[in-house]
Design an enzyme around this catalytic site. Structure first.
Site, PDB file in Angstrom:
ATOM      1  N   HIS A   1       0.797  -1.224   0.000  1.00  0.00           N
ATOM      2  CA  HIS A   1       0.000   0.000   0.000  1.00  0.00           C
ATOM      3  C   HIS A   1       0.832   1.278   0.000  1.00  0.00           C
ATOM      4  CE1 HIS A   1       1.023  -0.193   4.247  1.00  0.00           C
ATOM      5  NE2 HIS A   1       0.699   1.080   4.336  1.00  0.00           N
TER       6      HIS A   1
HETATM    7  C1  UD1 Z   1      -2.047   5.223   6.206  1.00  0.00           C
HETATM    8  C2  UD1 Z   1      -0.734   5.694   6.843  1.00  0.00           C
HETATM    9  C3  UD1 Z   1       0.328   4.634   6.657  1.00  0.00           C
HETATM   10  C4  UD1 Z   1      -0.145   3.285   7.172  1.00  0.00           C
HETATM   11  C5  UD1 Z   1      -1.455   2.933   6.498  1.00  0.00           C
HETATM   12  C6  UD1 Z   1      -2.000   1.620   6.970  1.00  0.00           C
HETATM   13  C7  UD1 Z   1      -0.270   8.091   6.785  1.00  0.00           C
HETATM   14  C8  UD1 Z   1       0.522   9.142   6.114  1.00  0.00           C
HETATM   15  N1  UD1 Z   1      -0.247   6.894   6.185  1.00  0.00           N
HETATM   16  O1  UD1 Z   1      -1.820   5.089   4.822  1.00  0.00           O
HETATM   17  O2  UD1 Z   1       1.485   5.001   7.385  1.00  0.00           O
HETATM   18  O3  UD1 Z   1       0.834   2.315   6.887  1.00  0.00           O
HETATM   19  O4  UD1 Z   1      -2.399   3.969   6.775  1.00  0.00           O
HETATM   20  O5  UD1 Z   1      -3.150   1.277   6.270  1.00  0.00           O
HETATM   21  O6  UD1 Z   1      -0.884   8.346   7.785  1.00  0.00           O
HETATM   22  N2  UD1 Z   1      -9.280   4.671   2.183  1.00  0.00           N
HETATM   23  C9  UD1 Z   1     -10.502   4.073   2.193  1.00  0.00           C
HETATM   24  N3  UD1 Z   1     -11.040   3.696   3.392  1.00  0.00           N
HETATM   25  C10 UD1 Z   1     -10.393   3.881   4.571  1.00  0.00           C
HETATM   26  C11 UD1 Z   1      -9.145   4.508   4.558  1.00  0.00           C
HETATM   27  C12 UD1 Z   1      -8.578   4.890   3.361  1.00  0.00           C
HETATM   28  O7  UD1 Z   1     -11.105   3.877   1.148  1.00  0.00           O
HETATM   29  O8  UD1 Z   1     -10.941   3.495   5.626  1.00  0.00           O
HETATM   30  C13 UD1 Z   1      -8.665   5.049   0.889  1.00  0.00           C
HETATM   31  C14 UD1 Z   1      -8.937   6.467   0.502  1.00  0.00           C
HETATM   32  O9  UD1 Z   1      -9.109   6.501  -0.861  1.00  0.00           O
HETATM   33  C15 UD1 Z   1      -7.667   7.181   0.855  1.00  0.00           C
HETATM   34  C16 UD1 Z   1      -6.611   6.114   0.652  1.00  0.00           C
HETATM   35  O10 UD1 Z   1      -7.255   4.887   0.983  1.00  0.00           O
HETATM   36  O11 UD1 Z   1      -7.460   8.304   0.075  1.00  0.00           O
HETATM   37  C17 UD1 Z   1      -5.405   6.309   1.513  1.00  0.00           C
HETATM   38  O12 UD1 Z   1      -5.767   6.439   2.904  1.00  0.00           O
HETATM   39  P1  UD1 Z   1      -4.856   7.302   3.916  1.00  0.00           P
HETATM   40  O13 UD1 Z   1      -5.380   7.168   5.290  1.00  0.00           O
HETATM   41  O14 UD1 Z   1      -4.627   8.655   3.364  1.00  0.00           O
HETATM   42  O15 UD1 Z   1      -3.437   6.594   3.823  1.00  0.00           O
HETATM   43  P2  UD1 Z   1      -3.040   5.065   3.803  1.00  0.00           P
HETATM   44  O16 UD1 Z   1      -2.491   4.758   2.466  1.00  0.00           O
HETATM   45  O17 UD1 Z   1      -4.143   4.200   4.335  1.00  0.00           O
END
Ligand code: UD1
Length: 367
Positions: free
Chosen positions: A210
């Protein structure tokens, strides 16, 4: 509020935070004078990225959900800060505890310190020395403003000392995420998740990816999927897909890669069950590098560096760099033969939550 009770705010936001906070909350029950007030920032919000972990890990429902959701780094961090500030003002806690290295960790520690509330950071001192990783910035800033720094391993203590953090602030307590793993391993094994998927133990590879550096560039993701397709020709490959990765796969038309078993994100117990019985893991997660080390299962990490070097020096982890061409040559020798010997790092013994709770109690002067 009852004057004999000391309230502290405990912050979780994203999936990897939940298994770190659970043992701390459990251990704090031995100190009824300390009242934890649990805040979920809502950085992760999907049922299978958040809610299922509360249920399976026995976390209490959050006292407050800030419901910030996804956004760019600046906007997400700012939204968390704006929503968390009034909570700190209202509750006037004696301490704020943050865990890990996600945007929620950074945002809430900044809010607390600016309101004059001490911050305790659990998993302090880890350094990849790669400032292109958002988590590295989060770690550096959070540690710089924290008053209590809980380290999982000796290398983290050394990093903090070399940055000039006074030794009195640093506490080597071991790894609370491994407390959670040890507590739930029997239940995870009972689920026999591999068997339910028609797989024999040690006969499949388990993949998670991811990191923006791996999945955000379409050409890179395409090369990774190509390597996984080749791997799937040799061994069944299970791939529970993070929502970020799923989005990129869908927009790039990469979902139909032949031979791979793509799945929705799994809950804690099913994932642990699969990890425990896998032939090997291929990942870019930080936590999985540590969990495979504790389990003694080989881990190939698709990253050029790690903030968790102890998983390489003592554990089962091997860094592949960021070139997908490295996947097959590293995986082939793991397909048969015995599992590598690994040592579980000192203090990754299931007792870290208790150590953290005792330091907190002493710091807060409740015992
Ligand atoms: C975040 C953390 C990362 C961690 C990871 C574990 C930061 C900078 N990154 O990354 O360190 O390893 O979590 O999973 O804090 N989304 C959903 N549903 C959710 C959450 C996210 O659909 O419940 C999608 C959204 O499109 C979002 C994307 O995933 O834009 C990324 O989510 P985000 O929380 O920004 O970062 P992660 O890649 O999950």
């Amino acid at each position: 509020m009852d004057p004999t009770v000391t309230e502290i705010l405990c912050v979780v936001g994203a999936r990897p935070n939940f298994m770190k906070m659970a043992p701390i909350l459990r251990s704090l029950r031995a100190f009824p004078e300390i009242r934890p007030y649990l805040v979920h920032t809502g950085q992760h919000y999907d049922e299978d990225m958040s809610r299922i972990f509360f249920d399976e890990l026995g976390l209490p429902a959050p006292n407050r959900d800030l419901e910030v959701g996804s956004d760019s780094h600046a906007r997400q961090t700012a939204r968390i800060m704006s929503a968390f500030e009034p909570v700190v003002e209202e509750r006037a806690p004696k301490l704020v505890i943050v865990v890990g290295d996600v945007n929620s960790t950074l945002a809430c520690s900044l809010v607390a310190v600016k309101l004059g509330v001490p911050v305790a950071h659990v998993e302090a001192g880890l350094r990849s020395r790669d400032r292109t990783m958002p988590e590295e910035i989060n770690r550096l800033v959070t540690d710089a403003v924290s008053d209590l720094l809980f380290a999982t391993s000796a290398d983290a203590v050394e990093n903090l000392a070399s940055e000039g953090v006074p030794p009195a602030k640093i506490h080597l307590v071991g790894n609370p995420m491994i407390d959670t793993l040890r507590l739930h391993l029997p239940a995870a094994r009972e689920r026999r998740t591999a068997e339910r998927l028609g797989l024999k133990e040690r006969s499949y590879a388990l993949v998670t990816l991811h990191r923006p550096s791996n999945v955000d560039q379409l050409e890179n993701l395409r090369r990774i999927m190509e390597a996984l397709r080749e791997l799937a020709g040799k061994i069944p490959v299970l791939f529970p897909v993070h929502p970020r990765t799923r989005e990129r796969m869908v927009s790039g038309g990469l979902e139909a890669t032949v031979g791979l078993r793509l799945m929705e994100p799994l809950g804690y117990l099913d994932f642990l069950s699969l990890m425990d019985r896998a032939r090997f893991l291929l990942t870019d997660s930080g936590g999985i590098q540590e969990e495979t080390t504790a389990l003694g299962v080989p881990c190939l990490t698709l990253r050029p560096n790690t903030e968790r070097p102890i998983t390489v020096t003592e554990g089962t982890n091997r860094l592949l760099g960021d070139n997908p061409a490295a996947i097959m040559p590293a995986a082939l020798p793991l397909l048969d033969g015995p599992l590598p010997l690994a040592r579980c790092p000192a203090l990754w013994d299931g007792q870290s939550g208790g150590r953290i709770a005792r330091v907190l109690a002493q710091y807060l002067g409740v015992r």
